[in-house]
Design a protein around this motif. Structure first.
Motif, PDB file in Angstrom:
ATOM      1  N   THR A  21       6.344  -2.792  13.070  1.00 12.29           N
ATOM      2  CA  THR A  21       5.862  -3.764  12.076  1.00 12.29           C
ATOM      3  C   THR A  21       6.749  -3.798  10.839  1.00 12.29           C
ATOM      4  O   THR A  21       6.590  -4.665   9.992  1.00 12.29           O
ATOM      5  CB  THR A  21       4.409  -3.470  11.660  1.00 12.29           C
ATOM      6  OG1 THR A  21       4.327  -2.084  11.347  1.00 12.29           O
ATOM      7  CG2 THR A  21       3.434  -3.805  12.749  1.00 12.29           C
TER       8      THR A  21
ATOM      9  N   THR B 285       5.911 -12.078  17.336  1.00 13.53           N
ATOM     10  CA  THR B 285       4.733 -12.011  18.219  1.00 13.53           C
ATOM     11  C   THR B 285       5.107 -12.259  19.675  1.00 13.53           C
ATOM     12  O   THR B 285       4.572 -11.618  20.586  1.00 13.53           O
ATOM     13  CB  THR B 285       3.676 -13.051  17.800  1.00 13.53           C
ATOM     14  OG1 THR B 285       3.496 -12.924  16.401  1.00 13.53           O
ATOM     15  CG2 THR B 285       2.353 -12.834  18.490  1.00 13.53           C
TER      16      THR B 285
ATOM     17  N   SER C 210      -0.078  -3.818  16.089  1.00 16.19           N
ATOM     18  CA  SER C 210      -0.730  -4.051  14.801  1.00 16.19           C
ATOM     19  C   SER C 210      -2.059  -4.760  15.062  1.00 16.19           C
ATOM     20  O   SER C 210      -2.235  -5.377  16.112  1.00 16.19           O
ATOM     21  CB  SER C 210       0.165  -4.908  13.898  1.00 16.19           C
ATOM     22  OG  SER C 210      -0.097  -6.270  14.123  1.00 16.19           O
TER      23      SER C 210
ATOM     24  N   HIS D 236      -3.073  -7.471  14.157  1.00 16.00           N
ATOM     25  CA  HIS D 236      -2.918  -8.912  14.357  1.00 16.00           C
ATOM     26  C   HIS D 236      -2.406  -9.265  15.748  1.00 16.00           C
ATOM     27  O   HIS D 236      -2.337 -10.440  16.099  1.00 16.00           O
ATOM     28  CB  HIS D 236      -2.031  -9.483  13.255  1.00 16.00           C
ATOM     29  CG  HIS D 236      -2.668  -9.260  11.924  1.00 16.00           C
ATOM     30  ND1 HIS D 236      -3.582 -10.132  11.376  1.00 16.00           N
ATOM     31  CD2 HIS D 236      -2.599  -8.203  11.082  1.00 16.00           C
ATOM     32  CE1 HIS D 236      -4.026  -9.634  10.240  1.00 16.00           C
ATOM     33  NE2 HIS D 236      -3.448  -8.456  10.036  1.00 16.00           N
ATOM     34  N   GLU D 237      -2.045  -8.272  16.528  1.00 14.21           N
ATOM     35  CA  GLU D 237      -1.541  -8.535  17.885  1.00 14.21           C
ATOM     36  C   GLU D 237      -2.549  -8.139  18.958  1.00 14.21           C
ATOM     37  O   GLU D 237      -2.300  -8.308  20.144  1.00 14.21           O
ATOM     38  CB  GLU D 237      -0.239  -7.748  18.093  1.00 14.21           C
ATOM     39  CG  GLU D 237       0.875  -8.270  17.216  1.00 14.21           C
ATOM     40  CD  GLU D 237       1.866  -7.179  16.820  1.00 14.21           C
ATOM     41  OE1 GLU D 237       1.675  -6.014  17.205  1.00 14.21           O
ATOM     42  OE2 GLU D 237       2.822  -7.517  16.113  1.00 14.21           O
TER      43      GLU D 237
ATOM     44  N   ARG E  66      -1.555  -5.646   5.795  1.00 13.49           N
ATOM     45  CA  ARG E  66      -2.440  -6.549   6.522  1.00 13.49           C
ATOM     46  C   ARG E  66      -3.431  -5.740   7.351  1.00 13.49           C
ATOM     47  O   ARG E  66      -3.532  -5.899   8.559  1.00 13.49           O
ATOM     48  CB  ARG E  66      -1.613  -7.500   7.382  1.00 13.49           C
ATOM     49  CG  ARG E  66      -0.668  -8.359   6.512  1.00 13.49           C
ATOM     50  CD  ARG E  66      -0.131  -9.547   7.265  1.00 13.49           C
ATOM     51  NE  ARG E  66       0.567  -9.146   8.461  1.00 13.49           N
ATOM     52  CZ  ARG E  66       0.634  -9.871   9.568  1.00 13.49           C
ATOM     53  NH1 ARG E  66       0.016 -11.031   9.629  1.00 13.49           N
ATOM     54  NH2 ARG E  66       1.306  -9.435  10.603  1.00 13.49           N
TER      55      ARG E  66
ATOM     56  N   MET F 174      -6.927  -4.097   8.820  1.00 15.37           N
ATOM     57  CA  MET F 174      -8.239  -4.576   9.267  1.00 15.37           C
ATOM     58  C   MET F 174      -9.226  -3.425   9.225  1.00 15.37           C
ATOM     59  O   MET F 174      -8.827  -2.257   9.211  1.00 15.37           O
ATOM     60  CB  MET F 174      -8.172  -5.077  10.712  1.00 15.37           C
ATOM     61  CG  MET F 174      -7.718  -6.503  10.831  1.00 15.37           C
ATOM     62  SD  MET F 174      -7.980  -7.086  12.520  1.00 15.37           S
ATOM     63  CE  MET F 174      -6.943  -8.526  12.464  1.00 15.37           C
TER      64      MET F 174
END
Ligand code: C5P
Length: 250
Positions: free
Chosen positions: A135, A152, A173, A175-176, A207, A209
């Motif tokens: 990342t 991505t 990550s 987001h993936e 970023r 979560m």
């Protein structure tokens, strides 16, 4: 919410041998671990090697069933990576990381060696996780290495390569998660850093979560470091994060 196995792996990012041993005893020791596992990586392994792992993570702690993620991010020719897997097999890691970009033959050699060592040592086979795109790299960093894809897309390509070579999962990550889950199927392990409990400091995770968000998207394991090991009571912090992720029998 349905109960689930503890997905939290605490990352112990230090060269402090005694500190790591105390932390692992505190969060992973008897009577029941507060985490699903602990992660020791390059920093600790290069400083202390296999004897350091045996010292900081001794058999009585292992016997609680707590997992061991050896995050070495191996990347070399197939023969050398297989040698690396062979060299750490007796430490009985639950998970080992290798760079998916090392190519199909390297990944297959690692899978084959992990199987051979498990049979020889009569241990469960170490599960292999592919590192996709770090990342810390953005599109321009990838271009500078000759990769002209969106990050991505490259993550998905490397995830599929890892799966096809027989790896058990990937690091990704938050987001993936959703895209990799779709690409690689329901049984693929997704070990996910960049997790912050509700209301905590993000540190340098830009970023992040929450545990719940990541699990709901399809993460199977959550890598959490500072929110646990800098807490006044690491065991309580780990348990709170596991509860946020849906574990209710702590
Ligand atoms: O302290 P923190 O929870 O941020 O630690 C997360 C762990 O996951 C660290 O060991 C870090 O190196 C690792 N990691 C990460 N982000 C990535 C990949 C790995 O934070 N993209």
């Amino acid at each position: 919410m349905k109960n689930r196995a503890n997905p939290v792996y605490c990352s112990i990012d230090t060269t402090d041998l005694e500190g790591a041993a105390r932390m692992i005893q505190s969060i992973g020791g008897a009577p029941k671990p507060a985490v699903g596992g602990v992660k020791l990586g390059l920093e600790f392994f290069l400083a202390h090697g296999a004897p350091g792992i045996r010292y900081a993570f001794p058999q009585p702690v292992r016997a609680t069933g707590v997992g061991f993620f050896l995050d070495l991010k191996l990347h070399d020719i197939p023969n050398t990576v297989a040698g690396g897997i062979r060299a750490v097999a007796e430490l009985a890691p639950t998970y080992i990381t290798i760079h998916s970009s090392g190519g199909r033959d390297m990944l297959r050699a690692a899978v084959q060696e992990a199987g051979a060592q498990a049979a020889k040592l009569n241990l469960p086979r170490a599960k292999l996780l592919g590192v996709t795109v770090l990342t810390s790299l953005d599109k321009s960093d990838l271009e500078a290495t000759g990769v002209n894809s969106e990050p991505t897309d490259q993550v998905l390509r490397l995830g599929a390569l890892a799966r096809d070579a027989g790896l058990d999962g990937c690091i990704c990550s938050p987001h993936e998660i959703a895209a990799l889950r779709k690409e690689c199927g329901p049984d693929f392990v997704l070990m996910v850093p960049g997790i912050r409990p509700v209301g905590s400091a993000t540190n340098d995770q830009k970023r992040a979560m929450t545990p719940r968000q990541a699990v709901d998207l399809g993460a199977t394991h959550l890598v959490v470091g500072r929110p646990i090991y800098t807490a006044a009571n690491p065991r309580d912090a780990a348990e709170a994060i596991a509860r946020e992720a849906g574990v209710n029998d702590l």
